[in-house]
Scaffold this motif. Structure first.
Motif, PDB file in Angstrom:
ATOM      1  N   UNK A  26      17.535  87.232   4.790  1.00 40.79           N
ATOM      2  CA  UNK A  26      18.634  88.197   4.649  1.00 40.79           C
ATOM      3  C   UNK A  26      18.560  88.843   3.273  1.00 40.79           C
ATOM      4  N   UNK A  27      18.713  90.155   3.242  1.00 38.95           N
ATOM      5  CA  UNK A  27      18.767  90.895   1.982  1.00 38.95           C
ATOM      6  C   UNK A  27      20.186  91.411   1.806  1.00 38.95           C
ATOM      7  N   UNK A  28      20.847  90.961   0.749  1.00 38.92           N
ATOM      8  CA  UNK A  28      22.221  91.366   0.438  1.00 38.92           C
ATOM      9  C   UNK A  28      22.187  92.243  -0.807  1.00 38.92           C
ATOM     10  N   UNK A  29      22.848  93.387  -0.725  1.00 38.19           N
ATOM     11  CA  UNK A  29      22.759  94.342  -1.845  1.00 38.19           C
ATOM     12  C   UNK A  29      24.118  94.895  -2.250  1.00 38.19           C
ATOM     13  N   UNK A  30      25.161  94.142  -2.019  1.00 34.71           N
ATOM     14  CA  UNK A  30      26.516  94.619  -2.337  1.00 34.71           C
ATOM     15  C   UNK A  30      26.687  94.936  -3.816  1.00 34.71           C
ATOM     16  N   UNK A  31      26.050  94.146  -4.667  1.00 39.65           N
ATOM     17  CA  UNK A  31      26.230  94.346  -6.107  1.00 39.65           C
ATOM     18  C   UNK A  31      25.604  95.645  -6.602  1.00 39.65           C
ATOM     19  N   UNK A  32      24.734  96.236  -5.804  1.00 37.03           N
ATOM     20  CA  UNK A  32      24.124  97.501  -6.214  1.00 37.03           C
ATOM     21  C   UNK A  32      25.070  98.679  -6.031  1.00 37.03           C
ATOM     22  N   UNK A  33      26.125  98.482  -5.226  1.00 31.09           N
ATOM     23  CA  UNK A  33      27.045  99.580  -4.931  1.00 31.09           C
ATOM     24  C   UNK A  33      26.485 100.564  -3.921  1.00 31.09           C
ATOM     25  N   UNK A  34      25.322 100.243  -3.377  1.00 29.84           N
ATOM     26  CA  UNK A  34      24.684 101.138  -2.408  1.00 29.84           C
ATOM     27  C   UNK A  34      24.009 100.312  -1.323  1.00 29.84           C
ATOM     28  N   UNK A  35      24.741  99.318  -0.798  1.00 32.21           N
ATOM     29  CA  UNK A  35      24.144  98.362   0.121  1.00 32.21           C
ATOM     30  C   UNK A  35      23.804  98.953   1.487  1.00 32.21           C
ATOM     31  N   UNK A  36      24.260 100.181   1.755  1.00 32.35           N
ATOM     32  CA  UNK A  36      23.917 100.832   3.027  1.00 32.35           C
ATOM     33  C   UNK A  36      22.573 101.555   2.970  1.00 32.35           C
ATOM     34  N   UNK A  38      18.979 102.410   3.405  1.00 34.93           N
ATOM     35  CA  UNK A  38      18.077 101.923   4.442  1.00 34.93           C
ATOM     36  C   UNK A  38      16.923 101.099   3.868  1.00 34.93           C
ATOM     37  N   UNK A  39      16.624 101.258   2.587  1.00 35.64           N
ATOM     38  CA  UNK A  39      15.520 100.508   1.997  1.00 35.64           C
ATOM     39  C   UNK A  39      15.757  99.003   2.099  1.00 35.64           C
ATOM     40  N   UNK A  40      17.016  98.563   2.014  1.00 37.65           N
ATOM     41  CA  UNK A  40      17.308  97.130   2.074  1.00 37.65           C
ATOM     42  C   UNK A  40      17.082  96.583   3.482  1.00 37.65           C
ATOM     43  N   UNK A  41      17.435  97.361   4.495  1.00 30.50           N
ATOM     44  CA  UNK A  41      17.200  96.943   5.878  1.00 30.50           C
ATOM     45  C   UNK A  41      15.707  96.888   6.188  1.00 30.50           C
ATOM     46  N   UNK A  42      14.977  97.868   5.672  1.00 29.25           N
ATOM     47  CA  UNK A  42      13.531  97.864   5.894  1.00 29.25           C
ATOM     48  C   UNK A  42      12.862  96.692   5.183  1.00 29.25           C
ATOM     49  N   UNK A  43      13.328  96.405   3.958  1.00 27.48           N
ATOM     50  CA  UNK A  43      12.808  95.248   3.226  1.00 27.48           C
ATOM     51  C   UNK A  43      13.088  93.969   4.008  1.00 27.48           C
ATOM     52  N   UNK A  44      14.291  93.815   4.497  1.00 28.19           N
ATOM     53  CA  UNK A  44      14.677  92.622   5.258  1.00 28.19           C
ATOM     54  C   UNK A  44      13.811  92.467   6.504  1.00 28.19           C
ATOM     55  N   UNK A  70      15.763  79.309   5.664  1.00 27.28           N
ATOM     56  CA  UNK A  70      16.366  80.615   5.389  1.00 27.28           C
ATOM     57  C   UNK A  70      16.072  81.022   3.959  1.00 27.28           C
ATOM     58  N   UNK A  71      16.023  82.336   3.752  1.00 28.94           N
ATOM     59  CA  UNK A  71      15.882  82.906   2.421  1.00 28.94           C
ATOM     60  C   UNK A  71      16.897  84.037   2.298  1.00 28.94           C
ATOM     61  N   UNK A  72      17.751  83.936   1.298  1.00 27.97           N
ATOM     62  CA  UNK A  72      18.767  84.967   1.066  1.00 27.97           C
ATOM     63  C   UNK A  72      18.456  85.641  -0.268  1.00 27.97           C
ATOM     64  N   UNK A  73      18.119  86.911  -0.197  1.00 25.48           N
ATOM     65  CA  UNK A  73      17.794  87.686  -1.398  1.00 25.48           C
ATOM     66  C   UNK A  73      19.019  88.506  -1.778  1.00 25.48           C
ATOM     67  N   UNK A  74      19.556  88.225  -2.948  1.00 24.62           N
ATOM     68  CA  UNK A  74      20.733  88.938  -3.435  1.00 24.62           C
ATOM     69  C   UNK A  74      20.288  89.944  -4.497  1.00 24.62           C
ATOM     70  N   UNK A  75      20.181  91.208  -4.102  1.00 31.86           N
ATOM     71  CA  UNK A  75      19.725  92.252  -5.018  1.00 31.86           C
ATOM     72  C   UNK A  75      20.893  92.665  -5.909  1.00 31.86           C
ATOM     73  N   UNK A  76      20.693  92.570  -7.210  1.00 31.30           N
ATOM     74  CA  UNK A  76      21.761  92.920  -8.159  1.00 31.30           C
ATOM     75  C   UNK A  76      21.622  94.344  -8.681  1.00 31.30           C
TER      76      UNK A  76
END
Length: 295
Positions: A26-36, A38-44, A70-76
């Motif tokens: 799972x790639x979580x990108x909420x802290x970036x302020x731009x979690x929608x 598409x690059x994060x979904x493609x990375x995941x 499981x691996x959870x990637x939290x992009x800051x």
């Protein structure tokens, strides 16, 4: 008849060539302020395919033998193709004659910075550095494989830990954090260096006895299983005596603290007074959990 033979061939191939892991990334990108983005979904999506479709060993795993992890990637933060993140990795293994899965590896990798271009080819090379993204994920794959193997066979994880160390060594050419001695006592380097050191041999023997002679027999003889877990805890005291407050001990209890609390909080009682003293001495960061054990 021909159709039957084709079907049997497909079934055989599905068993022989199944990969080793059943991993959810799972790639979580909420802290970036731009979690929608598409690059994060493609990375995941790419990382799920990379982890689960790569053949990591020369052994055959049946579908039932695949390791759940499981691996959870939290992009800051990210800037173009450069990502700053942390990585939470966890894995578990089934317990004999039980529906319970025991946590085996639980690691919070805080130094996970990498470059990623959408749809780039992700390929693991066992002998050559490709990228920090590939190196970090591959390192933890071999840690998962090694920890799992150690829980089924004494020192069964040797070949996987050796490969994790190879990855750590060739990744030192990068300026990324976590691969070098100077990166501190809580790094990938420290983790694999400790595991491969004879100083921590009792840690690995305890890993084996805790599962095979402890958890795996509890369905048939709960008391005996608990007594063996107590013996495994006493084995860990030897490691603490040689290397107090080691990082490897912390990694072990990050995975096992809740389980140990639960094991001794119900069912037939065993003498754990000495074990309680040891737990408070070797894993004081989990003292609240030890206080919850009733004996």
């Amino acid at each position: 008849m021909r159709n039957i033979l084709v079907l049997l061939g497909l079934l055989i191939n599905s068993v022989v060539f199944s990969q080793e892991l059943n991993c959810t990334v799972n790639v979580i990108a909420q802290q970036t302020g731009n979690d929608n983005n598409v690059v994060f979904k493609n990375l995941e999506k790419q990382l799920n395919e990379f982890i689960n479709n790569t053949k990591w060993t020369n052994k055959s795993f049946s579908q039932q033998e695949r390791i759940n992890c499981s691996m959870v990637i939290n992009v800051t933060s990210y800037d173009n193709d450069y990502f700053s993140a942390s990585l939470q990795v966890s894995s578990s293994r089934p317990i004999f004659k039980s529906t319970y899965s025991s946590p085996v590896y639980n690691y919070n990798d805080k130094d996970f910075n990498f470059q990623y271009l959408e749809f780039q080819n992700l390929v693991y090379n066992p002998t050559q550095f490709e990228s920090n993204l590939i190196s970090v994920l591959s390192f933890h794959v071999y840690m998962i494989l090694g920890m799992d193997a150690d829980s089924f066979e004494l020192n069964g994880g040797d070949e996987y830990f050796k490969q994790a160390q190879v990855i750590a060594n060739y990744s030192q050419q990068l300026n990324g954090q976590g691969w070098k001695l100077e990166d501190g006592l809580q790094s990938r380097f420290a983790l694999i260096d400790n595991l491969m050191s004879p100083t921590f041999s009792e840690m690995r023997s305890a890993m084996y006895s805790y599962h095979i002679q402890g958890l795996d027999i509890m369905n048939e003889d709960t008391r005996k299983g608990k007594e063996q877990i107590v013996a495994s805890i006493k084995e860990l005291q030897k490691v603490h005596g040689k290397r107090p407050n080691s990082y490897l001990m912390r990694v072990f209890f990050d995975a096992k603290a809740n389980e140990i609390m639960d094991v001794f909080s119900g069912g037939p009682s065993v003498n754990i007074r000495d074990a309680m003293d040891i737990l408070n001495r070797i894993a004081p960061m989990h003292s609240q959990k030890w206080r919850n054990i009733k004996y």
